[in-house]
Design a protein around this motif. Structure first.
Motif, PDB file in Angstrom:
ATOM      1  N   UNK A   1      11.724  76.471  28.119  1.00  0.00           N
ATOM      2  CA  UNK A   1      11.501  75.019  28.235  1.00  0.00           C
ATOM      3  C   UNK A   1      12.820  74.246  28.180  1.00  0.00           C
ATOM      4  N   UNK A   2      13.643  74.474  29.172  1.00  0.00           N
ATOM      5  CA  UNK A   2      14.917  73.767  29.284  1.00  0.00           C
ATOM      6  C   UNK A   2      14.698  72.274  29.510  1.00  0.00           C
ATOM      7  N   UNK A   3      15.448  71.471  28.761  1.00  0.00           N
ATOM      8  CA  UNK A   3      15.482  70.025  28.942  1.00  0.00           C
ATOM      9  C   UNK A   3      16.937  69.587  28.965  1.00  0.00           C
ATOM     10  N   UNK A   4      17.291  68.717  29.894  1.00  0.00           N
ATOM     11  CA  UNK A   4      18.628  68.127  29.912  1.00  0.00           C
ATOM     12  C   UNK A   4      18.622  66.800  29.172  1.00  0.00           C
ATOM     13  N   UNK A   5      19.808  66.375  28.737  1.00  0.00           N
ATOM     14  CA  UNK A   5      19.889  65.044  28.131  1.00  0.00           C
ATOM     15  C   UNK A   5      21.282  64.464  28.321  1.00  0.00           C
ATOM     16  N   UNK A   6      21.309  63.130  28.348  1.00  0.00           N
ATOM     17  CA  UNK A   6      22.550  62.370  28.384  1.00  0.00           C
ATOM     18  C   UNK A   6      22.494  61.347  27.261  1.00  0.00           C
ATOM     19  N   UNK A   7      23.605  60.661  27.025  1.00  0.00           N
ATOM     20  CA  UNK A   7      23.626  59.614  25.999  1.00  0.00           C
ATOM     21  C   UNK A   7      23.669  58.240  26.660  1.00  0.00           C
ATOM     22  N   UNK A   8      22.908  57.308  26.088  1.00  0.00           N
ATOM     23  CA  UNK A   8      22.942  55.951  26.607  1.00  0.00           C
ATOM     24  C   UNK A   8      24.099  55.176  25.981  1.00  0.00           C
ATOM     25  N   UNK A   9      24.166  53.893  26.250  1.00  0.00           N
ATOM     26  CA  UNK A   9      25.281  53.070  25.774  1.00  0.00           C
ATOM     27  C   UNK A   9      25.302  52.923  24.256  1.00  0.00           C
ATOM     28  N   UNK A  10      24.167  53.190  23.614  1.00  0.00           N
ATOM     29  CA  UNK A  10      24.080  53.102  22.154  1.00  0.00           C
ATOM     30  C   UNK A  10      24.192  54.475  21.499  1.00  0.00           C
ATOM     31  N   UNK A  11      24.646  55.440  22.278  1.00  0.00           N
ATOM     32  CA  UNK A  11      24.875  56.804  21.777  1.00  0.00           C
ATOM     33  C   UNK A  11      23.579  57.503  21.353  1.00  0.00           C
ATOM     34  N   UNK A  12      22.483  57.148  21.988  1.00  0.00           N
ATOM     35  CA  UNK A  12      21.198  57.785  21.727  1.00  0.00           C
ATOM     36  C   UNK A  12      20.884  58.745  22.874  1.00  0.00           C
ATOM     37  N   UNK A  13      20.385  59.946  22.573  1.00  0.00           N
ATOM     38  CA  UNK A  13      20.088  60.900  23.650  1.00  0.00           C
ATOM     39  C   UNK A  13      18.854  60.504  24.456  1.00  0.00           C
ATOM     40  N   UNK A  14      18.931  60.710  25.743  1.00  0.00           N
ATOM     41  CA  UNK A  14      17.793  60.507  26.639  1.00  0.00           C
ATOM     42  C   UNK A  14      17.489  61.847  27.300  1.00  0.00           C
TER      43      UNK A  14
ATOM     44  N   UNK B   1      15.132  68.628  34.132  1.00  0.00           N
ATOM     45  CA  UNK B   1      16.113  68.848  35.206  1.00  0.00           C
ATOM     46  C   UNK B   1      15.501  69.367  36.487  1.00  0.00           C
ATOM     47  N   UNK B   2      14.264  69.843  36.417  1.00  0.00           N
ATOM     48  CA  UNK B   2      13.611  70.397  37.600  1.00  0.00           C
ATOM     49  C   UNK B   2      12.986  69.305  38.474  1.00  0.00           C
ATOM     50  N   UNK B   3      12.900  68.088  37.943  1.00  0.00           N
ATOM     51  CA  UNK B   3      12.326  66.982  38.703  1.00  0.00           C
ATOM     52  C   UNK B   3      13.459  66.114  39.257  1.00  0.00           C
ATOM     53  N   UNK B   4      13.763  66.283  40.515  1.00  0.00           N
ATOM     54  CA  UNK B   4      14.840  65.513  41.133  1.00  0.00           C
ATOM     55  C   UNK B   4      14.502  64.025  41.179  1.00  0.00           C
ATOM     56  N   UNK B   5      13.218  63.706  41.377  1.00  0.00           N
ATOM     57  CA  UNK B   5      12.802  62.313  41.449  1.00  0.00           C
ATOM     58  C   UNK B   5      13.035  61.600  40.120  1.00  0.00           C
ATOM     59  N   UNK B   6      12.577  62.219  39.031  1.00  0.00           N
ATOM     60  CA  UNK B   6      12.744  61.606  37.712  1.00  0.00           C
ATOM     61  C   UNK B   6      14.217  61.524  37.327  1.00  0.00           C
ATOM     62  N   UNK B   7      14.981  62.551  37.678  1.00  0.00           N
ATOM     63  CA  UNK B   7      16.415  62.544  37.379  1.00  0.00           C
ATOM     64  C   UNK B   7      17.114  61.400  38.105  1.00  0.00           C
ATOM     65  N   UNK B   8      16.783  61.230  39.378  1.00  0.00           N
ATOM     66  CA  UNK B   8      17.383  60.147  40.160  1.00  0.00           C
ATOM     67  C   UNK B   8      17.008  58.782  39.591  1.00  0.00           C
ATOM     68  N   UNK B   9      15.735  58.619  39.213  1.00  0.00           N
ATOM     69  CA  UNK B   9      15.287  57.356  38.624  1.00  0.00           C
ATOM     70  C   UNK B   9      16.003  57.064  37.313  1.00  0.00           C
ATOM     71  N   UNK B  10      16.138  58.094  36.476  1.00  0.00           N
ATOM     72  CA  UNK B  10      16.814  57.912  35.187  1.00  0.00           C
ATOM     73  C   UNK B  10      18.264  57.519  35.387  1.00  0.00           C
ATOM     74  N   UNK B  11      18.960  58.230  36.249  1.00  0.00           N
ATOM     75  CA  UNK B  11      20.383  57.946  36.458  1.00  0.00           C
ATOM     76  C   UNK B  11      20.583  56.556  37.064  1.00  0.00           C
ATOM     77  N   UNK B  12      19.643  56.152  37.915  1.00  0.00           N
ATOM     78  CA  UNK B  12      19.736  54.817  38.498  1.00  0.00           C
ATOM     79  C   UNK B  12      19.484  53.750  37.431  1.00  0.00           C
ATOM     80  N   UNK B  13      18.462  53.963  36.599  1.00  0.00           N
ATOM     81  CA  UNK B  13      18.126  53.007  35.537  1.00  0.00           C
ATOM     82  C   UNK B  13      19.256  52.870  34.530  1.00  0.00           C
TER      83      UNK B  13
END
Length: 214
Positions: free
Chosen positions: A103-116, A120-132
């Motif tokens: 159950x691999x999950x990727x994460x990044x940090x937002x501007x408040x240093x909180x993980x999101x 990673x297998x959903x290109x649509x959701x990844x694109x939406x997240x990175x755009x948001x």
């Protein structure tokens, strides 16, 4: 949820040294604590709290010292300042003993240093997240999280489904000193210094349930 850490990974730095003091037998808290407050022998895997030895400042420019025989114990113990044998198993704070990650999950940090977290297998959701989040995927550090079924922490092996007893910060005198929980999930991370996370659910002891139902 966990916060970002910036020091070097305990699994990549001094990985052949004990993460427990050879004098007081207490473990380091985390990688930063080990790097800041411990010294290790150059010849064996023994490590020491700086506060547990005399004149630790003579080794202040290094994370190690020549040999255990150079150490004077600050505590009133019968410690023999001899190097450990070559076959002594190194005592690590964290040991990943399960190679079957899932159950691999990727994460990044937002501007408040909180993980999101995101799939990673959903290109649509990844694109939406990175755009948001207005993220540049060429510049943003992407970390990974997995589930595993067991992990070794401070020498004890923990499995999913194990019952564990946790100290309770009592607010009232009649509250129990400990609570009991079941390990539901174990998360591990590839981000340096990020310790495993246990997801737990609590359950009642028989006497606690009786008191609650009165």
């Amino acid at each position: 949820k966990h916060s970002r850490s910036r020091s070097k990974s305990i699994n990549n730095n001094n990985h052949q040294k004990d993460h427990k003091c050879n004098v007081c037998k207490k473990w380091c808290i985390d990688p930063k604590d080990f790097k800041t407050n411990f010294l290790s022998c150059s010849y064996c895997n023994h490590s020491y709290h700086k506060k547990c030895i005399v004149h630790p400042n003579q080794f202040q420019n290094s994370l190690s010292f020549p040999s255990c025989s150079r150490i004077q114990n600050r505590l009133n113990t019968k410690l023999s300042n001899q190097c450990s044998s070559n076959d002594k198993q190194t005592e690590l704070l964290i040991e990943y003993v399960d190679d079957n990650k899932y159950e691999l999950t990727n994460y990044i940090y937002d501007d408040e240093n909180e993980p999101i977290y995101y799939d990673p297998h959903s290109k649509k959701l990844t694109t939406q997240l990175f755009h948001t989040q207005n993220v540049d995927d060429d510049e943003t550090q992407i970390w990974r999280r997995w589930k595993c079924r067991k992990v070794k922490y401070k020498g004890a092996l923990y499995h999913i489904g194990d019952a564990i007893e946790i100290r309770n910060e009592r607010k009232r005198e009649n509250e129990p000193k400990t609570n009991v929980a079941i390990i539901k999930d174990i998360y591990i991370y590839d981000e340096p210094n990020t310790l495993p996370v246990f997801v737990i659910f609590w359950y009642w002891r028989e006497n606690e349930l009786k008191d609650f139902l009165r």
